[in-house]
Design a protein around this motif. Structure first.
Motif, PDB file in Angstrom:
ATOM      1  N   GLY A 116      23.905 -16.501 -13.600  1.00 13.91           N
ATOM      2  CA  GLY A 116      24.520 -15.401 -12.860  1.00 13.91           C
ATOM      3  C   GLY A 116      23.716 -14.887 -11.684  1.00 13.91           C
ATOM      4  O   GLY A 116      23.999 -13.803 -11.157  1.00 13.91           O
ATOM      5  N   THR A 117      22.730 -15.647 -11.236  1.00 12.89           N
ATOM      6  CA  THR A 117      21.928 -15.271 -10.071  1.00 12.89           C
ATOM      7  C   THR A 117      21.860 -16.451  -9.108  1.00 12.89           C
ATOM      8  O   THR A 117      21.734 -17.594  -9.532  1.00 12.89           O
ATOM      9  N   LEU A 118      21.946 -16.156  -7.815  1.00 19.13           N
ATOM     10  CA  LEU A 118      21.834 -17.187  -6.792  1.00 19.13           C
ATOM     11  C   LEU A 118      20.395 -17.208  -6.279  1.00 19.13           C
ATOM     12  O   LEU A 118      19.871 -16.187  -5.834  1.00 19.13           O
ATOM     13  N   TYR A 119      19.771 -18.388  -6.331  1.00 17.97           N
ATOM     14  CA  TYR A 119      18.410 -18.557  -5.827  1.00 17.97           C
ATOM     15  C   TYR A 119      18.470 -19.408  -4.559  1.00 17.97           C
ATOM     16  O   TYR A 119      19.072 -20.485  -4.547  1.00 17.97           O
ATOM     17  N   LEU A 120      17.843 -18.905  -3.501  1.00 25.13           N
ATOM     18  CA  LEU A 120      17.832 -19.596  -2.211  1.00 25.13           C
ATOM     19  C   LEU A 120      16.393 -19.873  -1.804  1.00 25.13           C
ATOM     20  O   LEU A 120      15.543 -18.969  -1.816  1.00 25.13           O
TER      21      LEU A 120
END
Length: 358
Positions: free
Chosen positions: A19-23
């Protein structure tokens, strides 16, 4: 070819976990590999604006996950959450104006929202749709790599020496890359002797990102000043210019990183073949020609600061991020739907009617 490309994969820019976007922060590569966690649509839009994530396909994928985060938040708040979601949609869609993949991905997410069935969990449905966009781009890269290799093989003589501009690799996509995907595949097939990478001012995506990606796979790469391109074509036996795209209009005009247009002019003069590699989501049939593409301009400080010091208050700057290469300077456009040689309106329309090649 597909298995060998997958085995060679070493770089990625986007990761969705729990549920988290890592960039991967591309502003500080290659010196640091720092992942930025985004937990809201606000944070994703800011990451797109500030170029933590860049490259047309990668921007679209990030925006899709940003809308997922917005659905998580709005649905939990209750009420007319779909109406409230429009604010998040607008924020994401306005993050950067030129790359059409951003709008394409968000419109696909919105269409999925409209197709929700009674009792269906919108959070799970939207998360699955964003993941499908991500995976689809990765698969498109693989298909384009094979098609690009076939084109290079068609013109194969001696080992090829190619020139690329900006970064159209794994960092700019869902995996492998568009232009760099073709270059990687051609190198694996023993067709490429050396890659020249324009430094690509003012953000240096070529010297910081493209050279880093290629060197990490032991592909011979030489960084060159943007202004040396014509000299390279004259003296170093360049056989192909291979670039990505941020938007392709109905007539085959191509918006890409500033400096691409002059490469195409120089390539035409020197008899160097010019290949554009981009997924079909980059093709915008709603715009008749490149004259209709909104060209992003960034802050003057990107040109007027050296080592953190300004050059003077009385100096102006013109800082467009993209330019438009006319279709008649392009030899071939490669997409996952197929190849268009000497692109024009009829050929692009015919391409877009095809199904994806796999």
């Amino acid at each position: 070819m597909r298995d060998r490309l997958m085995a060679a994969e070493k770089v990625k820019a986007i990761d969705w976990r729990d549920g988290t976007l890592y960039l991967l922060d591309q502003r500080i590569l290659p010196f640091e590999q720092t992942w930025r966690a985004c937990d809201s649509a606000d944070e994703v839009a800011e990451a797109i604006r500030t170029m933590v994530v860049r490259g047309a396909p990668a921007i679209g994928i990030a925006a899709a996950y940003g809308l997922v985060l917005a659905v998580f938040d709005r649905y939990a708040q209750g009420g007319d959450w779909q109406m409230a979601l429009e604010e998040d949609f607008d924020q994401l869609v306005n993050a950067r104006p030129t790359a059409v993949n951003l709008f394409w991905a968000l419109n696909r997410m919105r269409e999925r929202l409209y197709r929700l069935k009674n009792g269906e969990d919108p959070r799970a449905a939207m998360e699955a749709e964003a993941a499908a966009i991500h995976l689809s781009d990765r698969e498109a890269n693989l298909t384009m790599a094979q098609l690009g290799v076939d084109l290079i093989r068609k013109h194969q003589g001696n080992l090829q020496t190619v020139l690329t501009h900006c970064n159209a690799g794994a960092l700019a996509t869902g995996g492998f890359g568009t232009a760099l995907g073709v270059i990687r595949a051609a190198y694996i097939e023993g067709m490429i002797e050396r890659v020249y990478a324009d430094e690509t001012r003012p953000w240096l995506q070529g010297s910081r990102l493209t050279a880093w990606e290629l060197a990490s796979e032991s592909i011979p790469v030489t960084v060159t000043a943007d202004s040396a391109a014509a000299h390279l074509m004259k003296t170093k036996g360049i056989t192909w210019v291979i670039v990505g795209a941020d938007r392709i209009t109905a007539n085959g005009d191509v918006a890409n990183k500033i400096g691409t247009y002059q490469l195409a002019v120089a390539a035409m003069h020197h008899g160097v073949r010019f290949m554009v590699v981009a997924p079909s989501s980059t093709i915008d049939l709603n715009l008749a020609s490149g004259d209709d593409i909104p060209i992003e301009e960034r802050d003057a400080s990107e040109l007027l600061e050296v080592c953190g010091r300004g050059l003077g208050n009385d100096i102006g700057a013109f800082n467009p991020v993209f330019d438009v290469t006319p279709a008649d300077l392009i030899d071939v456009i490669v997409t996952e739907k197929g190849v268009v040689e000497r692109p024009d309106t009829a050929r692009l329309a015919q391409l877009m009617c095809r199904k994806r090649l796999h």
